[in-house]
Design an enzyme around this catalytic site. Structure first.
Site, PDB file in Angstrom:
ATOM      1  N   LYS A   1       8.666  -3.484  13.821  1.00 20.88           N
ATOM      2  CA  LYS A   1       8.578  -4.947  13.720  1.00 20.88           C
ATOM      3  C   LYS A   1       8.788  -5.397  12.273  1.00 20.88           C
ATOM      4  O   LYS A   1       9.552  -6.325  12.008  1.00 20.88           O
ATOM      5  CB  LYS A   1       7.212  -5.406  14.249  1.00 20.88           C
ATOM      6  CG  LYS A   1       7.014  -6.908  14.268  1.00 20.88           C
ATOM      7  CD  LYS A   1       6.032  -7.313  15.339  1.00 20.88           C
ATOM      8  CE  LYS A   1       4.581  -7.109  14.945  1.00 20.88           C
ATOM      9  NZ  LYS A   1       4.114  -8.033  13.892  1.00 20.88           N
ATOM     10  N   SER A   2       8.113  -4.745  11.340  1.00 12.62           N
ATOM     11  CA  SER A   2       8.212  -5.155   9.930  1.00 12.62           C
ATOM     12  C   SER A   2       9.648  -5.038   9.428  1.00 12.62           C
ATOM     13  O   SER A   2      10.158  -5.925   8.731  1.00 12.62           O
ATOM     14  CB  SER A   2       7.313  -4.273   9.072  1.00 12.62           C
ATOM     15  OG  SER A   2       5.969  -4.471   9.408  1.00 12.62           O
TER      16      SER A   2
ATOM     17  N   ARG B   1      12.530  -8.104   8.382  1.00 13.05           N
ATOM     18  CA  ARG B   1      13.141  -8.087   7.050  1.00 13.05           C
ATOM     19  C   ARG B   1      14.644  -7.921   7.131  1.00 13.05           C
ATOM     20  O   ARG B   1      15.388  -8.477   6.314  1.00 13.05           O
ATOM     21  CB  ARG B   1      12.498  -6.964   6.207  1.00 13.05           C
ATOM     22  CG  ARG B   1      11.072  -7.326   5.755  1.00 13.05           C
ATOM     23  CD  ARG B   1      10.319  -6.088   5.323  1.00 13.05           C
ATOM     24  NE  ARG B   1       9.015  -6.358   4.723  1.00 13.05           N
ATOM     25  CZ  ARG B   1       7.893  -6.618   5.402  1.00 13.05           C
ATOM     26  NH1 ARG B   1       7.916  -6.671   6.732  1.00 13.05           N
ATOM     27  NH2 ARG B   1       6.757  -6.840   4.775  1.00 13.05           N
TER      28      ARG B   1
ATOM     29  N   GLY C   1       2.842 -13.840  11.931  1.00 14.64           N
ATOM     30  CA  GLY C   1       2.364 -13.954  10.553  1.00 14.64           C
ATOM     31  C   GLY C   1       3.423 -13.506   9.561  1.00 14.64           C
ATOM     32  O   GLY C   1       3.587 -14.100   8.495  1.00 14.64           O
TER      33      GLY C   1
ATOM     34  N   ARG D   1      -4.572 -19.026  10.818  1.00 12.36           N
ATOM     35  CA  ARG D   1      -4.523 -17.897   9.870  1.00 12.36           C
ATOM     36  C   ARG D   1      -4.374 -18.396   8.431  1.00 12.36           C
ATOM     37  O   ARG D   1      -3.672 -19.373   8.183  1.00 12.36           O
ATOM     38  CB  ARG D   1      -3.395 -16.941  10.277  1.00 12.36           C
ATOM     39  CG  ARG D   1      -3.702 -16.321  11.638  1.00 12.36           C
ATOM     40  CD  ARG D   1      -2.678 -15.336  12.071  1.00 12.36           C
ATOM     41  NE  ARG D   1      -2.693 -14.141  11.248  1.00 12.36           N
ATOM     42  CZ  ARG D   1      -1.842 -13.132  11.431  1.00 12.36           C
ATOM     43  NH1 ARG D   1      -0.933 -13.199  12.392  1.00 12.36           N
ATOM     44  NH2 ARG D   1      -1.898 -12.069  10.653  1.00 12.36           N
TER      45      ARG D   1
ATOM     46  N   GLN E   1       2.414  -8.795   3.553  1.00 10.07           N
ATOM     47  CA  GLN E   1       2.997 -10.123   3.794  1.00 10.07           C
ATOM     48  C   GLN E   1       2.897 -10.972   2.532  1.00 10.07           C
ATOM     49  O   GLN E   1       3.839 -11.659   2.143  1.00 10.07           O
ATOM     50  CB  GLN E   1       2.290 -10.813   4.964  1.00 10.07           C
ATOM     51  CG  GLN E   1       2.574 -10.124   6.293  1.00 10.07           C
ATOM     52  CD  GLN E   1       1.854 -10.770   7.462  1.00 10.07           C
ATOM     53  OE1 GLN E   1       1.104 -11.730   7.286  1.00 10.07           O
ATOM     54  NE2 GLN E   1       2.075 -10.251   8.653  1.00 10.07           N
TER      55      GLN E   1
ATOM     56  N   ASP F   1      -2.863  -2.182  11.370  1.00 14.81           N
ATOM     57  CA  ASP F   1      -2.557  -2.629  12.739  1.00 14.81           C
ATOM     58  C   ASP F   1      -3.006  -1.626  13.802  1.00 14.81           C
ATOM     59  O   ASP F   1      -3.021  -1.936  14.993  1.00 14.81           O
ATOM     60  CB  ASP F   1      -1.051  -2.886  12.890  1.00 14.81           C
ATOM     61  CG  ASP F   1      -0.603  -4.099  12.076  1.00 14.81           C
ATOM     62  OD1 ASP F   1      -1.457  -4.948  11.754  1.00 14.81           O
ATOM     63  OD2 ASP F   1       0.597  -4.184  11.767  1.00 14.81           O
TER      64      ASP F   1
ATOM     65  N   LYS G   1      -6.337 -11.515  11.763  1.00 17.46           N
ATOM     66  CA  LYS G   1      -5.071 -11.128  12.406  1.00 17.46           C
ATOM     67  C   LYS G   1      -4.810 -12.074  13.577  1.00 17.46           C
ATOM     68  O   LYS G   1      -5.395 -13.153  13.643  1.00 17.46           O
ATOM     69  CB  LYS G   1      -5.146  -9.665  12.847  1.00 17.46           C
ATOM     70  CG  LYS G   1      -5.213  -8.686  11.682  1.00 17.46           C
ATOM     71  CD  LYS G   1      -3.928  -8.706  10.878  1.00 17.46           C
ATOM     72  CE  LYS G   1      -3.975  -7.775   9.696  1.00 17.46           C
ATOM     73  NZ  LYS G   1      -2.820  -7.929   8.812  1.00 17.46           N
TER      74      LYS G   1
ATOM     75  N   ARG H   1      -9.984  -9.174  15.332  1.00 16.87           N
ATOM     76  CA  ARG H   1      -9.855  -7.888  16.025  1.00 16.87           C
ATOM     77  C   ARG H   1     -11.144  -7.065  15.978  1.00 16.87           C
ATOM     78  O   ARG H   1     -11.311  -6.155  16.793  1.00 16.87           O
ATOM     79  CB  ARG H   1      -8.669  -7.093  15.468  1.00 16.87           C
ATOM     80  CG  ARG H   1      -7.346  -7.705  15.898  1.00 16.87           C
ATOM     81  CD  ARG H   1      -6.140  -6.942  15.397  1.00 16.87           C
ATOM     82  NE  ARG H   1      -4.928  -7.488  16.000  1.00 16.87           N
ATOM     83  CZ  ARG H   1      -3.703  -7.260  15.553  1.00 16.87           C
ATOM     84  NH1 ARG H   1      -3.519  -6.499  14.487  1.00 16.87           N
ATOM     85  NH2 ARG H   1      -2.658  -7.803  16.169  1.00 16.87           N
TER      86      ARG H   1
END
Ligand code: S3P
Length: 423
Positions: free
Chosen positions: A19-20, A24, A91, A119, A165, A310, A337, A341
């Site tokens: 995902k990250s 990007r 996020g 957030r 982030q 995560d 998050k 969580r």
């Protein structure tokens, strides 16, 4: 979604793209000169939100199967969108976009779903303002945020939290500054931004926890092969470790050292995890093989936390099936998050009969009790849903995962893969 006690999990699977890196790849491809072809892209809702936002700023992006082609407009080629940029539940989209928008000549508004609007964004507003950005937001901390129109200068900024982030937002604004930008991290967080920008020709120097970016004149487009997401693999690593008789291979998983805290923690708990076929350069990858074994409790805190942030919900599940006490500490970030969580996992594991205590900065899990199936809430949080699905595999009897569709944020086929494995 109903889940019963699982038979052994066996076979080989591929989990979706990271995902990250997917976020990007689209963002940097949009700012580059030339065309970027991204393979292995995560077609999850969060990454589709990123595509949507850049399309609204005039970037042509084609999507076919798991490949995405981004026609870069160059560092100064984004156009003012009509209306607000909507980042959904993401996020990463929201905060990284803030860094990029801070450096644009136009101003625009960013907002997302109910979770995003809760957030904290003050953490990005503060350094970006120091760089000269014009930003307004609800209570100076929440979306909707309106940004842009300022001219930026480089700063040296010590991050108050180890957040990739936040680090990335400052570095991305640094692309538009008139002098170098330095960020100092309290502990290393994922470094995909640094690696990927370097790959596009930007000078980014890392010395321990100090990262300095020199503003480039342009970014040169380069194709990206996205590895499978270790954060998605984590659900099957834990499932394989706790379901008796399991032996599971997970192919082509990204093992960037800033992301492999889950492997370190599970191995310390006694998990049998093998890394085979290690390859790759900018982002190392391998095939992971996990076999069932009896786990034991450990303490998880300090600098490892950003390297497995995560994965903490599913590690809490592993801890519930481990012998003895597991302490998770220094993990306050879990409260901000997609859901809180810590509270979510304490409440759901308790429903299954686990002995779990919430603490200021984490939780204490006294593992080894036999757990039973229950109806699990998911708090509109993809990782809570998948963690409790993994828990359900090793609980006696049947469980139900409420609102299972939330997994589409990062792993649309999660339940199909689970069913296919006999879960
Ligand atoms: C991410 C950084 C982490 C992580 C998130 C993705 C990224 O967030 O939890 O899922 O891609 O940079 P923080 O930087 O807020 O810790």
């Amino acid at each position: 979604m109903k889940i019963k006690t699982s038979a052994p999990l066996r076979g080989a699977i591929t989990v979706p793209g990271d995902k990250s890196i997917s976020h990007r790849a689209v963002m940097f491809g949009a700012l580059a000169k030339g065309t970027t072809r991204i393979t292995g892209f995560l077609m999850g809702e969060d990454c589709l939100s990123t595509i949507d936002c850049f399309r609204k700023m005039g970037v042509a992006i084609e999507v076919a199967d798991d490949a995405v082609t981004v026609h870069g407009v160059g560092l100064h080629g984004l156009r003012q969108p009509e209306g607000e940029l909507y980042t959904g539940n993401s996020g990463t989209t929201t905060r990284l976009l803030c860094g990029i928008l801070a450096g644009q000549a136009f101003s625009c508004t960013v907002s997302g779903d109910a979770s995003i609007q809760k957030r904290p964004m003050g953490r990005v507003i503060t350094p970006l303002r120091q760089m000269g950005a014009h930003i307004t937001g609800t209570q100076d901390n929440f979306c909707p945020l309106t940004l842009g129109g300022g001219s930026l200068h480089g700063i040296t900024y010590s991050l108050p939290v180890a957040s990739a982030q936040l680090k990335s937002a400052v570095l991305l604004a640094g692309l538009y500054a008139d002098s170098p930008t330095t960020v100092i991290e309290p502990a290393p967080s994922r470094d995909h931004t640094e690696r990927m920008l370097r790959d596009l020709g930007v000078t980014v120097e890392t010395n321990g926890n100090v990262i300095t970016l020199t503003p480039p004149t342009e970014l040169l487009a380069r194709d990206v092969a996205v590895p499978a997401d270790i954060s998605s693999a984590a659900f099957f690593l834990v499932a394989g470790a706790i379901v008796p008789g399991s032996a599971l291979t997970i192919r082509n998983v990204g093992i960037n050292p800033t992301r492999t805290g889950i492997l370190d923690a599970l191995r310390e708990m006694g998990a049998d995890i093998e890394e085979t076929n290690v390859r790759g350069d900018a982002e190392p990858v391998c095939d992971l093989i996990v076999r069932h074994s009896q786990l034991h409790g450990i303490t998880i805190g300090g600098d490892i936390i950003p390297r497995l942030i995560d994965e903490l919900p599913v590690l809490a599940v592993a801890a519930a099936f481990a012998q003895g006490e597991t302490v998770i500490c220094d993990a306050q970030e879990l409260k901000v998050k997609e859901s809180n969580r810590i509270a979510a996992m304490v409440s759901e594991l308790t429903k299954a009969g686990a002995d779990v205590e919430e603490t200021e900065d984490g939780m204490i899990i006294r593992g080894g009790r036999p757990l039973h199936g229950a109806q699990f809430a998911t708090y509109k949080d993809h990782r809570i849903a998948m963690s409790m699905a993994v828990c359900a595999l090793a609980c006696a009897g049947e469980s139900e995962i409420l609102d299972p569709e939330v997994v589409a944020i990062s792993y649309p086929d999660f339940f199909d893969t689970l069913t296919h494995l006999g879960g």
